[in-house]
Enzyme design. Structure first.
Site, PDB file in Angstrom:
ATOM      1  N   ASP A 147      29.791 -34.743  30.190  1.00  0.00           N
ATOM      2  CA  ASP A 147      31.007 -34.888  29.382  1.00  0.00           C
ATOM      3  C   ASP A 147      31.368 -33.590  28.674  1.00  0.00           C
ATOM      4  O   ASP A 147      32.525 -33.227  28.581  1.00  0.00           O
ATOM      5  CB  ASP A 147      30.814 -35.985  28.322  1.00  0.00           C
ATOM      6  CG  ASP A 147      30.680 -37.359  28.949  1.00  0.00           C
ATOM      7  OD1 ASP A 147      31.690 -38.045  29.093  1.00  0.00           O
ATOM      8  OD2 ASP A 147      29.549 -37.735  29.325  1.00  0.00           O
ATOM      9  N   TYR A 192      22.376 -37.922  42.646  1.00  0.00           N
ATOM     10  CA  TYR A 192      21.663 -36.700  43.018  1.00  0.00           C
ATOM     11  C   TYR A 192      20.261 -36.998  43.571  1.00  0.00           C
ATOM     12  O   TYR A 192      19.553 -36.099  43.982  1.00  0.00           O
ATOM     13  CB  TYR A 192      21.486 -35.766  41.820  1.00  0.00           C
ATOM     14  CG  TYR A 192      22.739 -35.102  41.300  1.00  0.00           C
ATOM     15  CD1 TYR A 192      23.996 -35.381  41.842  1.00  0.00           C
ATOM     16  CD2 TYR A 192      22.662 -34.190  40.256  1.00  0.00           C
ATOM     17  CE1 TYR A 192      25.134 -34.775  41.344  1.00  0.00           C
ATOM     18  CE2 TYR A 192      23.791 -33.574  39.752  1.00  0.00           C
ATOM     19  CZ  TYR A 192      25.022 -33.876  40.301  1.00  0.00           C
ATOM     20  OH  TYR A 192      26.139 -33.269  39.797  1.00  0.00           O
ATOM     21  N   ASN A 212      19.032 -36.450  47.777  1.00  0.00           N
ATOM     22  CA  ASN A 212      20.153 -35.852  48.508  1.00  0.00           C
ATOM     23  C   ASN A 212      19.746 -34.498  49.091  1.00  0.00           C
ATOM     24  O   ASN A 212      20.596 -33.690  49.425  1.00  0.00           O
ATOM     25  CB  ASN A 212      21.379 -35.713  47.593  1.00  0.00           C
ATOM     26  CG  ASN A 212      21.152 -34.716  46.469  1.00  0.00           C
ATOM     27  OD1 ASN A 212      20.033 -34.268  46.233  1.00  0.00           O
ATOM     28  ND2 ASN A 212      22.199 -34.363  45.773  1.00  0.00           N
ATOM     29  N   GLU A 251      18.518 -31.951  47.679  1.00  0.00           N
ATOM     30  CA  GLU A 251      18.616 -30.794  46.797  1.00  0.00           C
ATOM     31  C   GLU A 251      17.795 -31.093  45.554  1.00  0.00           C
ATOM     32  O   GLU A 251      17.965 -32.150  44.941  1.00  0.00           O
ATOM     33  CB  GLU A 251      20.077 -30.554  46.379  1.00  0.00           C
ATOM     34  CG  GLU A 251      20.202 -29.368  45.430  1.00  0.00           C
ATOM     35  CD  GLU A 251      21.632 -29.138  44.943  1.00  0.00           C
ATOM     36  OE1 GLU A 251      22.487 -30.018  45.155  1.00  0.00           O
ATOM     37  OE2 GLU A 251      21.867 -28.082  44.345  1.00  0.00           O
ATOM     38  N   ASP A 277      16.987 -31.134  41.891  1.00  0.00           N
ATOM     39  CA  ASP A 277      17.717 -30.974  40.633  1.00  0.00           C
ATOM     40  C   ASP A 277      16.766 -30.940  39.445  1.00  0.00           C
ATOM     41  O   ASP A 277      16.980 -30.179  38.515  1.00  0.00           O
ATOM     42  CB  ASP A 277      18.726 -32.109  40.468  1.00  0.00           C
ATOM     43  CG  ASP A 277      19.855 -32.002  41.483  1.00  0.00           C
ATOM     44  OD1 ASP A 277      20.686 -31.105  41.324  1.00  0.00           O
ATOM     45  OD2 ASP A 277      19.882 -32.790  42.444  1.00  0.00           O
ATOM     46  N   GLU A 290      13.455 -35.659  44.342  1.00  0.00           N
ATOM     47  CA  GLU A 290      13.339 -35.604  45.802  1.00  0.00           C
ATOM     48  C   GLU A 290      11.915 -35.932  46.235  1.00  0.00           C
ATOM     49  O   GLU A 290      11.491 -35.558  47.323  1.00  0.00           O
ATOM     50  CB  GLU A 290      13.721 -34.215  46.328  1.00  0.00           C
ATOM     51  CG  GLU A 290      15.130 -33.772  45.991  1.00  0.00           C
ATOM     52  CD  GLU A 290      16.200 -34.622  46.668  1.00  0.00           C
ATOM     53  OE1 GLU A 290      15.977 -35.097  47.799  1.00  0.00           O
ATOM     54  OE2 GLU A 290      17.260 -34.823  46.046  1.00  0.00           O
ATOM     55  N   HIS A 317      -9.977 -12.310  27.043  1.00  0.00           N
ATOM     56  CA  HIS A 317     -11.329 -12.184  26.482  1.00  0.00           C
ATOM     57  C   HIS A 317     -12.392 -12.006  27.569  1.00  0.00           C
ATOM     58  O   HIS A 317     -13.562 -11.796  27.258  1.00  0.00           O
ATOM     59  CB  HIS A 317     -11.643 -13.364  25.547  1.00  0.00           C
ATOM     60  CG  HIS A 317     -12.064 -14.631  26.218  1.00  0.00           C
ATOM     61  ND1 HIS A 317     -11.214 -15.690  26.407  1.00  0.00           N
ATOM     62  CD2 HIS A 317     -13.254 -15.009  26.730  1.00  0.00           C
ATOM     63  CE1 HIS A 317     -11.875 -16.666  27.010  1.00  0.00           C
ATOM     64  NE2 HIS A 317     -13.108 -16.280  27.215  1.00  0.00           N
ATOM     65  N   ASP A 367      -4.240 -14.814  24.899  1.00  0.00           N
ATOM     66  CA  ASP A 367      -5.458 -14.600  25.686  1.00  0.00           C
ATOM     67  C   ASP A 367      -5.100 -14.599  27.171  1.00  0.00           C
ATOM     68  O   ASP A 367      -5.362 -15.546  27.899  1.00  0.00           O
ATOM     69  CB  ASP A 367      -6.450 -15.729  25.354  1.00  0.00           C
ATOM     70  CG  ASP A 367      -7.830 -15.469  25.914  1.00  0.00           C
ATOM     71  OD1 ASP A 367      -8.078 -14.330  26.357  1.00  0.00           O
ATOM     72  OD2 ASP A 367      -8.653 -16.408  25.900  1.00  0.00           O
ATOM     73  N   SER A 425     -13.925 -19.727  31.572  1.00  0.00           N
ATOM     74  CA  SER A 425     -12.853 -18.908  31.007  1.00  0.00           C
ATOM     75  C   SER A 425     -12.133 -18.080  32.058  1.00  0.00           C
ATOM     76  O   SER A 425     -12.751 -17.613  33.012  1.00  0.00           O
ATOM     77  CB  SER A 425     -13.423 -17.943  29.974  1.00  0.00           C
ATOM     78  OG  SER A 425     -13.536 -18.602  28.760  1.00  0.00           O
TER      79      SER A 425
HETATM   80  N1  ARG Z   1     -14.477 -19.272  26.001  1.00  0.00           N
HETATM   81  C1  ARG Z   1     -15.179 -20.014  27.018  1.00  0.00           C
HETATM   82  C2  ARG Z   1     -15.685 -19.078  28.115  1.00  0.00           C
HETATM   83  O1  ARG Z   1     -15.977 -17.953  27.841  1.00  0.00           O
HETATM   84  C3  ARG Z   1     -14.352 -21.136  27.557  1.00  0.00           C
HETATM   85  C4  ARG Z   1     -14.504 -22.300  26.705  1.00  0.00           C
HETATM   86  C5  ARG Z   1     -13.700 -23.447  27.036  1.00  0.00           C
HETATM   87  N2  ARG Z   1     -14.134 -24.468  26.143  1.00  0.00           N
HETATM   88  C6  ARG Z   1     -13.754 -25.715  26.183  1.00  0.00           C
HETATM   89  N3  ARG Z   1     -14.296 -26.570  25.371  1.00  0.00           N
HETATM   90  N4  ARG Z   1     -12.812 -26.106  26.976  1.00  0.00           N
HETATM   91  O2  ARG Z   1     -15.926 -19.461  29.229  1.00  0.00           O
END
Ligand code: ARG
Length: 583
Positions: free
Chosen positions: A251, A281, A284, A286, A288, A295, A382, A430, A525
Site C-alpha cells: 500500500d 508469489y 512461482n 522466484e 522472494d 519456494e 582469539h 572476535d 573456537s
Molecule cells: N573459547 C573456546 C575455545 O577456545 C570456545 C568456547 C566455547 N564455549 C562454549 N561454552 N560454547 O575453543
C-alpha cells in the site's frame, strides 16, 4: 498414578476456564475499546526499512546491495541477454535492465514498450475528470481510448499509475465507481502490476468487456498530513489504514508496510525475515523470502502457481536468471548420526566440507575454521596472531586429527587479518580472515573435498529458535579430548543480553539448548555454526567464540554473528567471492 494425573488434569481445566472467564469479563467493560491486534514490530520499524533495504528483501536485478541498501547498477553491469526496449523519451535500449538502471540513476527514462523505438504507437495516461481528487484513469493506446477496469483493482496498480504521472509516493486511496454516461464504453483495460513498476506500460494490460461493472478510480498522493491513530505512517510519509499493514499488498508503495511483521493477514505469507509477501508469489520459481521459504520443496511439491499474463515482470525474472550465482553451502551428504562437540554426533565424510582445522605453533589442532571461497578461511580472532602467520597450517578435508584420511590437504598462509576492533578482554569482534597460499602459484586455491559455506548478508536471514549445526574437534563431555570431527544441533537464542548481561555485545549471538546438553567447547573456537535455508543451503551464521564453561544449563555458547560482518569480510575477499546473489 493414572488417577492422580486425571485429577490434576481436571483441576487444570477448571483453572483455565476460570482465568478465561476473568479475562473476558474485563474485556466487556465498556470504558475501553478493545485494542486491535498489532501485527507490526516496533523496534524493526525504527530502522525505516523500504523496498531498497537488502537486509529485508532482494534488490532489483538492475541494482546491487551495498551496505544494506540497494543502489543502482551502471548499465554496463547488466546482463547482455534480453530483448531491446523503447523508453517514453523515444530512446532505444539494448535491454530492459539497461533502461531500468538508467532510470534508477535518475536519468529518467521510463519504460514504454518492447522492441526498438521506430515502430511505436502512442501511449498516454490521464485522469478524468479534472478538478476532483478521485478520478478515473484513461489510457490511450494506438489511438484507442479506454478506462481501467475495477476488476482486481488494488493499491499495487494505483501506485504505479500515480508514479507514471510523476507522483513519486504513489496513490493515497482507491475507489470503484460507475462512469458518467458520456464516456460509457463496452470495454475496459484490466491492469495487473507487481507494484514496483514506475510506468504503467510495464504492467500487464488486457482489454476486456466491461458489462455494467464499475471502473477504477484513484487519488494520487500530493501533500503529507498527520496520520490518525488508526493509520500507519509509511517511510515515504504517506498515511495508510493500519488494517492494511502486513497483508502482502504494497500500500505504501515503498513496501514499508510489509517489512516488520510479526505475522501476516489475508492472502499473504510470512517470510522468516518478518516480511509479508502475497500468496501469489509462492511457488512461482522466484525466491522472494531471503532464505527461500516461499519456494521450499515441501511447500511447492503440491502447488504450482500459474505464471501471470504478459508483462515486463516476466522479463525482470528472466534477467535474474542471467545474474551470476555462487555455488556454496551444499554438502554432498547429510546423514550420519553416530555418537557424539558436547552431546553431539560424529561427522561423516563430506558432511561439513567447509570445516577446516588450524594447526598452530604446538603442532596440534587448536582451532577450527570455515572455508568461504577463494583462498579464504574465516575464524575467531582469539585463535590467531599476526606474528605467527608462517607457523599456521590449514588442514582441509580432515575428519580425524591423528589418523590421516585420504583427500586431506594442507595449506600455508599468506596473511592473517584480525578485525581492527577485536578486543581480547571482552571478545568483541572476535573474527579473523586467513588467506591461504595457493599450492600452484597463480592458480586458485580450490582445496579438494571442500565446499565453501555461504556467507549471510542480512541479520534477518535466521531468527531465534532456528535449529543450526555446530561442529569441531573440541572437548566433549567431561572435557575429554576428541580426535574425530563432532557436530550437534543448537538453537539460536534471542535473549543473549539477558543471560550474559554486560558481557554481551552487538555482533555476538547465543546458541544452545535449554538444558545445555549440546554445546561447543574448548578447541571448537573459530569453527562454524551453520544454519540451513529452506532449500538446505548452509550459511555460516556464527563463529565459535566463548561461553561460561561448556554444556551448562542457562549458559549457552556465544558466537560471532557473521551477518554483522558481511561488509568487513567482503572488503578483503571482494564481494563476488562471497555474495550468493546479485553482485
Ligand atoms: N573459547 C573456546 C575455545 O577456545 C570456545 C568456547 C566455547 N564455549 C562454549 N561454552 N560454547 O575453543
Amino acid at each position: 498414578m493414572r488417577l492422580l494425573s486425571v485429577l490434576v488434569f481436571i483441576l487444570y481445566l477448571l483453572l483455565c476456564t476460570y482465568t478465561a472467564k476473568g479475562i473476558s469479563r474485563s474485556r466487556n467493560k465498556p470504558i475501553q475499546q478493545t485494542p486491535r491486534k498489532n501485527y507490526l514490530i516496533e523496534e524493526c520499524l525504527n530502522n525505516s526499512y523500504t523496498i531498497n533495504s537488502c537486509n529485508k528483501v532482494f534488490c532489483q536485478p538492475w541494482q546491487r546491495c551495498m551496505g544494506g541498501t540497494c543502489s543502482c547498477k551502471l548499465p554496463y553491469q547488466c546482463p547482455k541477454n534480453g530483448t531491446s526496449v523503447c523508453s517514453m523519451e523515444g530512446k532505444t535500449f539494448r535491454t530492459y535492465c539497461q533502461l531500468k538502471s538508467y532510470e534508477c540513476q535518475r536519468h529518467n527514462s521510463k519504460f514504454r514498450s518492447r522492441g526498438n523505438c521506430e515502430l511505436q504507437d502512442d501511449f498516454e495516461v490521464s485522469l478524468k475528470p479534472e478538478n476532483v481528487s478521485e478520478r478515473f484513469i484513461q489510457v490511450q493506446m494506438n489511438s484507442n481510448k479506454m478506462f481501467i477496469c475495477g476488476h482486481q483493482w488494488s493499491m499495487n496498480e494505483a501506485n504505479v499509475i500515480c508514479r507514471h504521472l510523476h507522483f513519486p509516493e504513489g496513490a493515497d486511496r482507491i475507489k470503484l465507481d460507475h462512469p458518467e454516461d458520456t464516456w460509457n464504453s463496452s470495454e475496459c483495460l484490466k491492469v495487473t502490476c507487481r507494484g514496483t513498476e514506475t510506468s504503467l506500460a510495464e504492467c500487464s494490460l488486457v482489454r476486456t468487456s466491461r458489462g455494467r461493472k464499475k471502473l477504477a478510480k484513484v487519488a494520487c498522493h500530493t501533500t503529507h498530513q498527520e496520520c490518525s491513530s488508526r493509520e500507519f505512517r509509511c517511510v515515504n510519509r504517506k498515511c495508510i489504514p493500519s488494517d492494511n499493514t502486513c497483508d502482502g499488498v504494497n500500500d505504501c508503495g515503498d513496501l514499508s508496510d510489509e517489512l516488520c511483521c510479526k505475522e501476516c493477514r489475508g492472502e499473504s505469507f510470512h517470510c522468516s525475515s518478518q516480511v509479508c509477501i502475497p500468496n501469489k508469489y509462492l511457488c512461482n520459481d522466484e525466491i522472494d523470502c531471503l532464505t527461500g521459504e516461499d519456494e521450499a520443496y515441501q511447500l511447492c511439491k503440491e502447488r504450482r502457481e500459474e505464471t501471470e499474463e504478459e508483462s515486463m515482470d516476466a522479463e525482470r525474472r528472466k534477467i535474474k536468471t542471467f545474474l551470476p550465482q555462487l555455488h556454496c553451502g551444499i554438502p554432498n551428504r547429510t546423514i550420519t548420526r553416530r555418537k557424539r562437540i558436547i552431546g553431539g554426533y560424529s561427522a561423516g565424510r563430506d558432511e561439513f566440507p567447509w570445516q577446516v582445522a588450524i594447526r598452530g605453533t604446538e603442532a596440534q589442532v587448536n582451532c577450527g575454521g570455515i572455508y568461504i571461497g577463494g583462498c579464504w578461511i574465516l575464524t575467531a580472532a582469539h585463535c590467531v596472531r599476526q606474528s605467527y602467520v608462517h607457523a599456521y597450517r590449514i588442514w582441509t578435508g580432515m575428519l580425524n586429527t591423528i589418523l590421516k584420511n585420504s583427500g586431506m590437504e594442507t595449506f600455508t598462509l599468506r596473511r592473517v587479518i584480525i578485525h581492527e576492533n577485536y578486543n581480547s578482554k571482552t571478545y568483541e569482534n572476535d573474527i579473523a580472515l586467513l588467506e591461504m597460499k595457493s599450492r600452484d602459484s597463480g592458480q586458485p586455491c580450490s582445496p579438494p573435498n571442500t565446499m565453501a559455506a555461504c556467507v549471510p548478508w542480512s541479520p534477518y536471514m535466521f531468527t531465534s529458535g532456528h535449529r543450526c549445526k555446530v561442529s569441531g574437534w573440541g572437548r566433549a563431555e567431561d572435557y575429554e579430548r576428541q580426535f574425530t570431527l563432532k557436530w550437534g544441533y543448537v538453537n539460536l537464542m534471542s535473549n543473549c543480553s539477558e543471560i550474559y548481561k554486560e558481557r554481551y555485545f552487538k555482533g555476538m549471538e547465543c546458541a544452545g539448548t535449554y538444558d545445555g546438553s549440546v554445546d561447543s567447547c574448548r578447541g571448537d573456537s573459530g569453527g562454524p555454526l551453520v544454519c540451513f535455508d529452506s532449500n538446505n543451503v548452509a550459511y555460516v551464521w556464527g563463529i565459535v567464540s566463548w561461553g561460561e564453561n561448556c554444556g551448562e544449563e542457562g549458559h549457552p555458547g556465544v558466537y560471532t554473528k557473521v551477518a554483522d560482518y558481511f561488509e568487513w569480510i567482503s572488503r578483503y575477499t571482494g564481494k563476488a567471492t562471497i555474495s550468493r546473489f546479485n553482485v
